[in-house]
Motif scaffolding. Structure first.
Motif, mmCIF file in Angstrom:
data_model
loop_
_atom_site.group_PDB
_atom_site.id
_atom_site.type_symbol
_atom_site.label_atom_id
_atom_site.label_comp_id
_atom_site.label_asym_id
_atom_site.label_seq_id
_atom_site.Cartn_x
_atom_site.Cartn_y
_atom_site.Cartn_z
ATOM 1 N N LYS A 133 -20.651 -27.362 -17.176
ATOM 2 C CA LYS A 133 -20.543 -26.132 -16.648
ATOM 3 C C LYS A 133 -21.715 -25.505 -16.697
ATOM 4 N N ASP A 134 -22.526 -25.475 -17.668
ATOM 5 C CA ASP A 134 -23.720 -24.858 -17.708
ATOM 6 C C ASP A 134 -24.802 -25.405 -17.131
ATOM 7 N N GLY A 135 -24.554 -26.681 -16.573
ATOM 8 C CA GLY A 135 -25.668 -27.560 -15.867
ATOM 9 C C GLY A 135 -26.508 -28.322 -16.998
ATOM 10 N N LYS A 136 -26.083 -28.596 -18.088
ATOM 11 C CA LYS A 136 -26.641 -29.304 -19.163
ATOM 12 C C LYS A 136 -26.253 -30.628 -19.122
ATOM 13 N N TYR A 137 -26.855 -31.704 -20.113
ATOM 14 C CA TYR A 137 -26.334 -32.819 -20.523
ATOM 15 C C TYR A 137 -27.147 -33.230 -21.525
ATOM 16 N N ASP A 138 -26.414 -34.489 -22.421
ATOM 17 C CA ASP A 138 -26.993 -34.798 -23.488
ATOM 18 C C ASP A 138 -27.727 -36.287 -23.221
ATOM 19 N N GLU A 139 -28.954 -35.941 -23.050
ATOM 20 C CA GLU A 139 -29.916 -37.234 -22.773
ATOM 21 C C GLU A 139 -29.507 -38.488 -23.530
ATOM 22 N N ASN A 140 -29.316 -38.215 -24.969
ATOM 23 C CA ASN A 140 -29.012 -39.370 -25.923
ATOM 24 C C ASN A 140 -27.639 -40.166 -25.812
ATOM 25 N N ASN A 141 -26.487 -39.234 -25.292
ATOM 26 C CA ASN A 141 -25.140 -39.907 -25.038
ATOM 27 C C ASN A 141 -24.967 -39.932 -23.454
ATOM 28 N N LEU A 142 -26.096 -39.824 -22.536
ATOM 29 C CA LEU A 142 -26.068 -40.026 -21.235
ATOM 30 C C LEU A 142 -24.909 -41.322 -20.741
ATOM 31 N N LEU A 143 -25.230 -42.409 -21.111
ATOM 32 C CA LEU A 143 -24.227 -43.467 -20.671
ATOM 33 C C LEU A 143 -23.015 -43.518 -21.281
ATOM 34 N N GLN A 144 -22.742 -42.895 -22.596
ATOM 35 C CA GLN A 144 -21.429 -42.996 -22.844
ATOM 36 C C GLN A 144 -20.587 -41.990 -22.174
ATOM 37 N N THR A 145 -21.443 -40.673 -21.751
ATOM 38 C CA THR A 145 -20.488 -39.545 -21.071
ATOM 39 C C THR A 145 -20.310 -40.051 -19.715
ATOM 40 N N LEU A 146 -21.204 -40.996 -19.132
ATOM 41 C CA LEU A 146 -20.953 -41.417 -17.856
ATOM 42 C C LEU A 146 -19.863 -42.088 -17.774
ATOM 43 N N LYS A 147 -19.945 -43.118 -18.702
ATOM 44 C CA LYS A 147 -18.828 -44.133 -18.989
ATOM 45 C C LYS A 147 -17.477 -43.535 -18.818
ATOM 46 N N LYS A 148 -17.334 -42.744 -19.862
ATOM 47 C CA LYS A 148 -15.960 -41.887 -20.240
ATOM 48 C C LYS A 148 -15.691 -41.217 -18.807
ATOM 49 N N LYS A 149 -16.437 -40.430 -18.213
ATOM 50 C CA LYS A 149 -16.114 -39.772 -16.841
ATOM 51 C C LYS A 149 -15.738 -40.846 -15.682
ATOM 52 N N LEU A 150 -16.251 -42.044 -15.849
ATOM 53 C CA LEU A 150 -16.109 -42.719 -14.889
ATOM 54 C C LEU A 150 -14.868 -43.433 -15.017
ATOM 55 N N GLU A 151 -14.424 -43.760 -16.188
ATOM 56 C CA GLU A 151 -13.036 -44.232 -16.463
ATOM 57 C C GLU A 151 -11.990 -43.377 -16.448
ATOM 58 N N ASN A 152 -12.129 -42.347 -16.461
ATOM 59 C CA ASN A 152 -11.243 -41.048 -16.241
ATOM 60 C C ASN A 152 -11.138 -40.428 -14.830
ATOM 61 N N ASN A 153 -12.090 -41.086 -14.242
ATOM 62 C CA ASN A 153 -12.150 -40.654 -12.631
ATOM 63 C C ASN A 153 -12.338 -39.227 -12.574
ATOM 64 N N GLU A 154 -13.240 -38.965 -13.311
ATOM 65 C CA GLU A 154 -13.757 -37.368 -13.466
ATOM 66 C C GLU A 154 -14.737 -37.235 -12.441
ATOM 67 N N ILE A 155 -15.297 -38.057 -11.972
ATOM 68 C CA ILE A 155 -16.427 -37.992 -10.939
ATOM 69 C C ILE A 155 -16.009 -38.692 -9.634
ATOM 70 N N ALA A 156 -15.612 -37.484 -8.654
ATOM 71 C CA ALA A 156 -14.843 -37.855 -7.592
ATOM 72 C C ALA A 156 -15.775 -38.590 -6.556
ATOM 73 N N ILE A 157 -17.040 -38.443 -6.584
ATOM 74 C CA ILE A 157 -17.850 -39.124 -5.683
ATOM 75 C C ILE A 157 -18.065 -40.441 -5.797
ATOM 76 N N ILE A 158 -17.859 -40.900 -7.220
ATOM 77 C CA ILE A 158 -18.359 -42.426 -7.515
ATOM 78 C C ILE A 158 -16.975 -43.252 -7.435
ATOM 79 N N LYS A 159 -16.631 -44.035 -6.577
ATOM 80 C CA LYS A 159 -15.507 -44.929 -6.883
ATOM 81 C C LYS A 159 -15.959 -46.405 -6.160
ATOM 82 N N GLY A 160 -14.891 -47.087 -6.203
ATOM 83 C CA GLY A 160 -14.980 -48.511 -5.777
ATOM 84 C C GLY A 160 -16.037 -49.340 -6.266
ATOM 85 N N LYS A 161 -16.754 -50.220 -5.727
ATOM 86 C CA LYS A 161 -17.706 -51.167 -5.991
ATOM 87 C C LYS A 161 -18.678 -50.508 -6.765
#
Length: 349
Positions: A133-161
């Protein structure tokens, strides 16, 4: 003596093909730039990278069907499908400064996007998706965070293939950010390599078409030119001497480089090429009454047909044979021109 005559004919024909190829290159470049052919082709290729047809006609509208996935915690999440969710992602990726930097015009799709630029633009897009919410992210754990959000469908714009591919690349890179970028760039390279191969085949056909038009317009019949020069070797020798003068005046090492460089040369010297086309005047090319006689005879054009038949003793049978021979000669010329100017420049040098 015989070998010299044959060599002179080969050089003369090679130079003729070179001049025509330069003209064809200029025409093709002008048309391609006007229609942004390469850019449109690249856009279609990128659009189809993760295209999947769903149950809606608009990628931005929710579909009536849904896809269910299971998260790492065993929870069932519902993921709305769209006709092409990838398009929305691609639009944001292409809106990156890394893509804008390779555009020739502000509102025109770039003809070429370097792999590193596409990778950087995609990484910026992914970083935006994992910010808090503060517009920040953890560079060291970027991929871990991305994978978690993708698996939980928390990123609405990224879907499908596209989502599936990202998860695959994350697992393949083992959460190593540098390796992930390498994998992403490699994927892009493979996709555009297929485009490059297809484009080269397509260009061959386009150059052949333009070559056929020029061969007909200037009546450059390979068989007729070769026959006349064989019967008059002195003319072939004289023409080769003119070619040597042309080479001394126009010699430029960049002409042996790739087609893209040659296109720039052709664009900058098209007026000069037209002037030098006069160098081909000694060759038996172009139209005159004798060359047009078979067509006049077959088409039955009054007065002209009678005049042609009387002056050149052209019978209907001979006329049809001459026309067939000319079409075959034009075809060979067009096929030779489709090989490109760099090829013929090397031959007559």
């Amino acid at each position: 003596m015989l070998n010299t005559a044959i060599l002179d004919i080969v050089i003369a024909l090679s130079f003729t093909y070179f001049i025509l190829s330069m003209m064809v290159s200029s025409i093709n470049e002008a048309v391609s730039n006007a229609r942004n052919y390469r850019g449109n082709l690249l856009r279609t290729t990128l659009f189809n990278l993760f295209y999947e047809k769903g149950s809606t006609t608009n990628a931005k509208q929710p579909a009536t069907s849904a896809k269910t996935t299971q998260t790492t915690k065993g929870e069932i999440k519902t993921e709305p499908e769209t006709e092409n969710a990838w398009k929305d992602c691609l639009d944001e990726i292409l809106d990156s400064p890394f893509i804008d930097s390779v555009r020739k015009k502000a509102n025109e799709f770039p003809a070429y996007i370097p792999p590193e630029n596409f990778t950087l633009a995609t990484m910026d897009f992914l970083k935006e998706q994992v910010k808090d919410k503060d517009g920040k992210y953890d560079e060291n754990n970027l991929l871990q965070t991305l994978k978690k959000k993708l698996e939980n469908n928390e990123i609405a714009i990224i879907k499908g293939k596209f989502k599936t591919k990202l998860l695959t690349l994350i697992d393949k890179s083992q959460y190593d950010l540098d390796q992930f970028k390498i994998e992403l760039e490699s994927f892009y390279n493979k996709a555009t390599e297929q485009l490059g191969s297809w484009y080269k085949r397509k260009i061959k056909l386009i150059l052949f078409g333009y070559g056929a038009i020029l061969a007909l317009a200037f009546n450059v019949d390979t068989f007729h030119v070769g026959k006349v020069l064989w019967q008059k070797p002195s003319e072939a020798t004289a023409f080769v001497e003119q070619i040597e003068n042309y080479k001394a005046k126009k010699k430029d090492p960049t002409m042996t480089q790739a087609d893209s460089t040659l296109q720039q040369i052709a664009n900058n010297t098209i007026n000069d090429i037209n002037e030098n086309y006069g160098t081909l005047k000694p060759l038996p090319i172009g139209w005159n009454d004798k060359e047009a006689a078979p067509f006049m005879r077959v088409l039955g054009i009054k007065n002209k047909a009678e005049k042609a038949a009387k002056k050149f003793q052209t019978t209907a049978k001979d006329a049809w044979f001459d026309i067939f021979s000319k079409f075959l000669g034009w075809f060979v010329t067009a096929a030779a021109v489709s090989l490109g100017a760099p090829f013929w420049y090397d031959v007559f040098n």
